[in-house]
Motif scaffolding. Sequence first.
Motif, PDB file in Angstrom:
ATOM      1  N   TYR A   1      22.250 -31.851   4.880  1.00  0.00           N
ATOM      2  CA  TYR A   1      22.527 -32.900   3.927  1.00  0.00           C
ATOM      3  C   TYR A   1      22.144 -34.266   4.507  1.00  0.00           C
ATOM      4  O   TYR A   1      22.457 -34.568   5.658  1.00  0.00           O
ATOM      5  CB  TYR A   1      24.025 -32.935   3.577  1.00  0.00           C
TER       6      TYR A   1
ATOM      7  N   TYR B   1      21.759 -38.615   3.282  1.00  0.00           N
ATOM      8  CA  TYR B   1      22.227 -39.580   2.292  1.00  0.00           C
ATOM      9  C   TYR B   1      21.629 -40.955   2.585  1.00  0.00           C
ATOM     10  O   TYR B   1      21.393 -41.301   3.735  1.00  0.00           O
ATOM     11  CB  TYR B   1      23.748 -39.733   2.352  1.00  0.00           C
TER      12      TYR B   1
ATOM     13  N   TYR C   1      22.726 -44.964   1.685  1.00  0.00           N
ATOM     14  CA  TYR C   1      23.704 -45.882   1.140  1.00  0.00           C
ATOM     15  C   TYR C   1      23.191 -47.303   1.289  1.00  0.00           C
ATOM     16  O   TYR C   1      22.400 -47.599   2.167  1.00  0.00           O
ATOM     17  CB  TYR C   1      25.022 -45.802   1.919  1.00  0.00           C
TER      18      TYR C   1
ATOM     19  N   GLN D   1      25.001 -51.265   1.647  1.00  0.00           N
ATOM     20  CA  GLN D   1      26.248 -51.985   1.849  1.00  0.00           C
ATOM     21  C   GLN D   1      25.976 -53.466   1.657  1.00  0.00           C
ATOM     22  O   GLN D   1      25.292 -54.099   2.460  1.00  0.00           O
ATOM     23  CB  GLN D   1      26.831 -51.728   3.244  1.00  0.00           C
TER      24      GLN D   1
ATOM     25  N   LEU E   1      30.351 -48.979   0.894  1.00  0.00           N
ATOM     26  CA  LEU E   1      29.029 -48.389   0.752  1.00  0.00           C
ATOM     27  C   LEU E   1      28.858 -47.776  -0.639  1.00  0.00           C
ATOM     28  O   LEU E   1      29.801 -47.213  -1.193  1.00  0.00           O
ATOM     29  CB  LEU E   1      28.830 -47.289   1.794  1.00  0.00           C
TER      30      LEU E   1
ATOM     31  N   PHE F   1      22.061 -47.843   5.040  1.00  0.00           N
ATOM     32  CA  PHE F   1      22.460 -46.843   6.027  1.00  0.00           C
ATOM     33  C   PHE F   1      22.016 -45.463   5.568  1.00  0.00           C
ATOM     34  O   PHE F   1      22.215 -45.075   4.421  1.00  0.00           O
ATOM     35  CB  PHE F   1      23.979 -46.818   6.203  1.00  0.00           C
TER      36      PHE F   1
ATOM     37  N   THR G   1      31.795 -34.140   8.648  1.00  0.00           N
ATOM     38  CA  THR G   1      31.758 -35.545   8.325  1.00  0.00           C
ATOM     39  C   THR G   1      30.324 -36.013   8.348  1.00  0.00           C
ATOM     40  O   THR G   1      29.425 -35.293   8.761  1.00  0.00           O
ATOM     41  CB  THR G   1      32.605 -36.354   9.332  1.00  0.00           C
ATOM     42  N   GLN G   2      30.105 -37.208   7.884  1.00  0.00           N
ATOM     43  CA  GLN G   2      28.764 -37.758   7.883  1.00  0.00           C
ATOM     44  C   GLN G   2      28.530 -38.585   9.140  1.00  0.00           C
ATOM     45  O   GLN G   2      29.400 -39.335   9.565  1.00  0.00           O
ATOM     46  CB  GLN G   2      28.555 -38.624   6.640  1.00  0.00           C
TER      47      GLN G   2
ATOM     48  N   PHE H   1      26.237 -41.509  10.712  1.00  0.00           N
ATOM     49  CA  PHE H   1      25.470 -42.629  10.194  1.00  0.00           C
ATOM     50  C   PHE H   1      24.466 -43.150  11.209  1.00  0.00           C
ATOM     51  O   PHE H   1      24.719 -43.153  12.422  1.00  0.00           O
ATOM     52  CB  PHE H   1      26.414 -43.770   9.792  1.00  0.00           C
ATOM     53  N   GLY H   2      23.339 -43.614  10.676  1.00  0.00           N
ATOM     54  CA  GLY H   2      22.364 -44.321  11.500  1.00  0.00           C
ATOM     55  C   GLY H   2      22.805 -45.758  11.706  1.00  0.00           C
ATOM     56  O   GLY H   2      23.810 -46.208  11.154  1.00  0.00           O
ATOM     57  N   PRO H   3      22.030 -46.519  12.489  1.00  0.00           N
ATOM     58  CA  PRO H   3      22.411 -47.893  12.842  1.00  0.00           C
ATOM     59  C   PRO H   3      22.210 -48.899  11.719  1.00  0.00           C
ATOM     60  O   PRO H   3      22.709 -50.019  11.795  1.00  0.00           O
ATOM     61  CB  PRO H   3      21.503 -48.217  14.028  1.00  0.00           C
TER      62      PRO H   3
ATOM     63  N   ARG I   1      18.670 -53.851   8.000  1.00  0.00           N
ATOM     64  CA  ARG I   1      19.073 -55.064   7.273  1.00  0.00           C
ATOM     65  C   ARG I   1      17.857 -55.605   6.542  1.00  0.00           C
ATOM     66  O   ARG I   1      16.886 -56.030   7.172  1.00  0.00           O
ATOM     67  CB  ARG I   1      19.652 -56.095   8.231  1.00  0.00           C
TER      68      ARG I   1
END
Lengths: 112, 114
Positions: free
Chosen positions: B31, B33, B35, B37, B43, B90, B102-103, B105-107, B110
């Motif tokens: 999976y 994703y 997002y 923010q 998110l 993200f 759980t997910q 996340f990447g850094p 921006r």
Amino acid sequence: ELKVEQNPLFLSMQEGKNYTIYCNYSTTSDRLYWYRQDPGKSLESLFVLLSNGAVKQEGRLMASLDTKARLSTLHITAAVHDLSATYFCAVDLTPYGQNFVFGPGTRLSVLP
Amino acid sequence: NAGVTQTPKFRILKIGQSMTLQCTQDMNHNYMYWYRQDPGMGLKLIYYSVGAGITDKGEVPNGYNVSRSTTEDFPLRLELAAPSQTSVYFCASSYSGGGTDTQYFGPGTRLTVL
């Protein structure tokens, strides 16, 4: 439409004090997640709560889930400065983790 | 393991330009994703994928496209950038979608659209 609310949105507390962050959601879900985000950083998983009555603890943080009340709490015990961050709860709308809805976050500042 | 990596870290676009945000994970997660923010907000899910070749829309898909040709990569394409797309993006992944997973996340990327 699912709404995920957090209360409070901002929290300033002194070291050594206890406090609770609340996460309310508006539809049925058996799974709730808590994440931490430091300023300018990514999200870090804290807890996964999978059923009614679930309680998880890690260090000074304890999370619980009441699916009947659609409420999760994140309790902070004897806060320290290192806990300063933004805390997000997220609800999974589906059984298969395909649609997470995040709360707006609680920005916690722990003062010496 | 590098986990979830994203490139670029920062980008400034002019209105109407296009770009692709790259996301790669080396954890063999099924999976993935995307997002966004917005400042001071939580998110919002843009798109997700449950495996190579399978993608679906999240809450805020307008103005974006995705593809998933491999398990590792999940690029996000912005067409005709608009100021409303100024945000931090993200990418996240998880092994499966449910249970205790759980997910991760990447850094983040921006993005500013001027």
